[in-house]
Motif scaffolding. Sequence first.
Motif, PDB file in Angstrom:
ATOM      1  N   ASP A   1       0.817  -1.213   0.000  1.00 34.11           N
ATOM      2  CA  ASP A   1       0.000   0.000   0.000  1.00 34.11           C
ATOM      3  C   ASP A   1       0.852   1.264   0.000  1.00 34.11           C
ATOM      4  N   GLY A   2       2.175   1.109   0.010  1.00 35.95           N
ATOM      5  CA  GLY A   2       3.062   2.267  -0.006  1.00 35.95           C
ATOM      6  C   GLY A   2       3.843   2.477   1.270  1.00 35.95           C
ATOM      7  N   MET A   3       3.612   1.658   2.302  1.00 41.84           N
ATOM      8  CA  MET A   3       4.332   1.772   3.566  1.00 41.84           C
ATOM      9  C   MET A   3       5.652   1.000   3.446  1.00 41.84           C
ATOM     10  N   VAL A   4       6.631   1.597   2.749  1.00 40.02           N
ATOM     11  CA  VAL A   4       7.859   0.875   2.443  1.00 40.02           C
ATOM     12  C   VAL A   4       8.696   0.612   3.689  1.00 40.02           C
ATOM     13  N   ARG A   5       9.564  -0.363   3.610  1.00 38.90           N
ATOM     14  CA  ARG A   5      10.293  -0.828   4.784  1.00 38.90           C
ATOM     15  C   ARG A   5      11.315   0.172   5.331  1.00 38.90           C
ATOM     16  N   GLN A   6      11.669   1.174   4.543  1.00 38.95           N
ATOM     17  CA  GLN A   6      12.563   2.199   5.079  1.00 38.95           C
ATOM     18  C   GLN A   6      11.944   2.920   6.271  1.00 38.95           C
ATOM     19  N   PHE A   7      10.625   2.804   6.441  1.00 42.97           N
ATOM     20  CA  PHE A   7       9.942   3.524   7.510  1.00 42.97           C
ATOM     21  C   PHE A   7      10.101   2.851   8.872  1.00 42.97           C
ATOM     22  N   GLN A   8      10.500   1.597   8.909  1.00 45.32           N
ATOM     23  CA  GLN A   8      10.355   0.827  10.139  1.00 45.32           C
ATOM     24  C   GLN A   8      11.278   1.263  11.271  1.00 45.32           C
ATOM     25  N   GLU A   9      12.344   1.988  10.970  1.00 44.09           N
ATOM     26  CA  GLU A   9      13.276   2.392  12.022  1.00 44.09           C
ATOM     27  C   GLU A   9      12.708   3.462  12.944  1.00 44.09           C
ATOM     28  N   ASN A  10      12.092   4.502  12.354  1.00 37.22           N
ATOM     29  CA  ASN A  10      11.716   5.681  13.134  1.00 37.22           C
ATOM     30  C   ASN A  10      10.249   6.077  13.026  1.00 37.22           C
ATOM     31  N   MET A  11       9.479   5.361  12.244  1.00 41.50           N
ATOM     32  CA  MET A  11       8.133   5.823  11.950  1.00 41.50           C
ATOM     33  C   MET A  11       7.167   5.648  13.114  1.00 41.50           C
ATOM     34  N   LYS A  12       6.272   6.639  13.222  1.00 42.63           N
ATOM     35  CA  LYS A  12       5.218   6.600  14.228  1.00 42.63           C
ATOM     36  C   LYS A  12       3.882   6.894  13.545  1.00 42.63           C
ATOM     37  N   VAL A  13       2.822   6.383  14.131  1.00 43.39           N
ATOM     38  CA  VAL A  13       1.466   6.675  13.666  1.00 43.39           C
ATOM     39  C   VAL A  13       0.669   7.210  14.854  1.00 43.39           C
ATOM     40  N   PHE A  14      -0.580   7.604  14.600  1.00 38.98           N
ATOM     41  CA  PHE A  14      -1.393   8.200  15.660  1.00 38.98           C
ATOM     42  C   PHE A  14      -2.651   7.370  15.902  1.00 38.98           C
ATOM     43  N   ILE A  15      -2.843   6.996  17.166  1.00 37.33           N
ATOM     44  CA  ILE A  15      -4.022   6.237  17.574  1.00 37.33           C
ATOM     45  C   ILE A  15      -4.676   6.984  18.732  1.00 37.33           C
ATOM     46  N   ASN A  16      -5.916   7.385  18.543  1.00 37.63           N
ATOM     47  CA  ASN A  16      -6.631   8.156  19.572  1.00 37.63           C
ATOM     48  C   ASN A  16      -5.822   9.363  20.043  1.00 37.63           C
ATOM     49  N   ASP A  17      -5.230  10.054  19.067  1.00 37.40           N
ATOM     50  CA  ASP A  17      -4.436  11.271  19.300  1.00 37.40           C
ATOM     51  C   ASP A  17      -3.147  11.027  20.074  1.00 37.40           C
ATOM     52  N   LYS A  18      -2.733   9.788  20.174  1.00 36.92           N
ATOM     53  CA  LYS A  18      -1.466   9.468  20.833  1.00 36.92           C
ATOM     54  C   LYS A  18      -0.520   8.804  19.842  1.00 36.92           C
ATOM     55  N   VAL A  19       0.777   8.982  20.076  1.00 31.55           N
ATOM     56  CA  VAL A  19       1.795   8.467  19.165  1.00 31.55           C
ATOM     57  C   VAL A  19       2.067   7.003  19.466  1.00 31.55           C
ATOM     58  N   ALA A  20       2.085   6.191  18.405  1.00 27.76           N
ATOM     59  CA  ALA A  20       2.408   4.770  18.535  1.00 27.76           C
ATOM     60  C   ALA A  20       3.567   4.437  17.601  1.00 27.76           C
ATOM     61  N   LYS A  21       4.594   3.763  18.122  1.00 28.68           N
ATOM     62  CA  LYS A  21       5.784   3.450  17.328  1.00 28.68           C
ATOM     63  C   LYS A  21       5.606   2.136  16.572  1.00 28.68           C
ATOM     64  N   ILE A  22       5.998   2.152  15.303  1.00 30.74           N
ATOM     65  CA  ILE A  22       5.992   0.932  14.499  1.00 30.74           C
ATOM     66  C   ILE A  22       7.109   0.017  14.979  1.00 30.74           C
ATOM     67  N   ILE A  23       6.801  -1.265  15.128  1.00 32.76           N
ATOM     68  CA  ILE A  23       7.813  -2.231  15.575  1.00 32.76           C
ATOM     69  C   ILE A  23       7.847  -3.416  14.610  1.00 32.76           C
ATOM     70  N   GLY A  24       9.038  -4.015  14.472  1.00 28.73           N
ATOM     71  CA  GLY A  24       9.195  -5.126  13.549  1.00 28.73           C
ATOM     72  C   GLY A  24       9.222  -4.658  12.106  1.00 28.73           C
ATOM     73  N   LYS A  25       9.565  -5.551  11.211  1.00 29.60           N
ATOM     74  CA  LYS A  25       9.591  -5.206   9.791  1.00 29.60           C
ATOM     75  C   LYS A  25       8.168  -5.054   9.245  1.00 29.60           C
ATOM     76  N   ILE A  26       7.988  -4.042   8.429  1.00 24.75           N
ATOM     77  CA  ILE A  26       6.687  -3.843   7.790  1.00 24.75           C
ATOM     78  C   ILE A  26       6.440  -5.000   6.827  1.00 24.75           C
ATOM     79  N   CYS A  27       5.248  -5.562   6.884  1.00 25.49           N
ATOM     80  CA  CYS A  27       4.889  -6.695   6.028  1.00 25.49           C
ATOM     81  C   CYS A  27       4.192  -6.204   4.758  1.00 25.49           C
ATOM     82  N   MET A  28       3.912  -7.109   3.858  1.00 28.06           N
ATOM     83  CA  MET A  28       3.265  -6.728   2.610  1.00 28.06           C
ATOM     84  C   MET A  28       1.906  -6.090   2.852  1.00 28.06           C
TER      85      MET A  28
END
Length: 344
Positions: free
Chosen positions: A265-292
């Motif tokens: 969907d475009g979430m390439v694996r280069q993002f997995q080191e530092n990327m964060k997303v937002f859940i209920n207005d709070k920051v959540a860190k991506i963990i593990g390798k991004i899957c297909m």
Amino acid sequence: MKYYSTKTINKKQLLFNYGMLKRTANKNICAVVKANAYGHGLKTVCNILKNCCDFFAVHNLMEAIQLRKINKTAKILVLGYCIDYSIAQKYNISVSIDDFKQLEEIVLLNKEIKVHLKINTGMNRFGIKKHNEFAKILKYIISHKNIIIEGIYTHCFDTKNEKITQKQLQIFKNYVKILKKQNKCIVHIGGSGMIHYKNLDYIDYVRVGIALFGYCCDITKPIMKIESKIIKIFSVDKNEYIGYDCYYKTKNKIKVAIVPFGYADGMVRQFQENMKVFINDKVAKIIGKICMDVFMVDISNIDAYVGDDVVVFKDASYWAQNSGLSEYEILTGLNNSRTNLIVE
């Protein structure tokens, strides 16, 4: 059809961006909507701009036909090579020309085709580069009445470098002078940074691409947001692995959520080191390798449930800073068919 993820386009912001670009340039704007409008959705973007923009540019004939079905009256230019001039003629689509082979194909068609002469002023990608070549092309066109010169254009490849850009402008202006002695036509120039250049009285349109969507420009803002949902929540004990290749190992017991948005969907694996997303207005860190098809986040400190919204994307510049990719690569990488597209 139901989708896990939703791509939302802000109509009001897109129209604001267009207006700001036009006022700043003090010129008409040619909207570059190639690559599915830089991943934003060609149909959606062109419908929004339909009543204010009269000139669009795309990469190929397929995009041009899609756009013509949306807008029956606008000028549409194929910036890349046209593979079938009869189709271009059928749909009233203008084509770019920079060599004799193209002209010979048009002459054989024996139908009127609108052409824009592409000038190479230093980028050395496409375009006519020498005056004697330009003169021969003009002479050939004049002798064949079915070729209509509608425009002439060039592309400025580093608008932050004023010295280089001014050199390109001077080269281009010389070609325009030669052409305008014989033809009245549209004169246009790209890229987006040209909106800040003054003393361009001979220019009719500035072609704008990524700045229209809020990037690489200080006067526009992003128009797209992507949200997905939590589809599963579970606990993982200390010293266990999450995802592929033993890439991530837990240091403590944590709570994990799975989000159905992956590198397909475009979430390439280069993002997995530092990327964060937002859940209920709070920051959540991506963990593990991004899957297909999914990625995992640590929600140990977030009160979240299955079905809760996850803001995956709202600024390509943030993704670029954390991936080493450009905004262009990121936006066009989000050009997928597994996300619901809505306008608000």
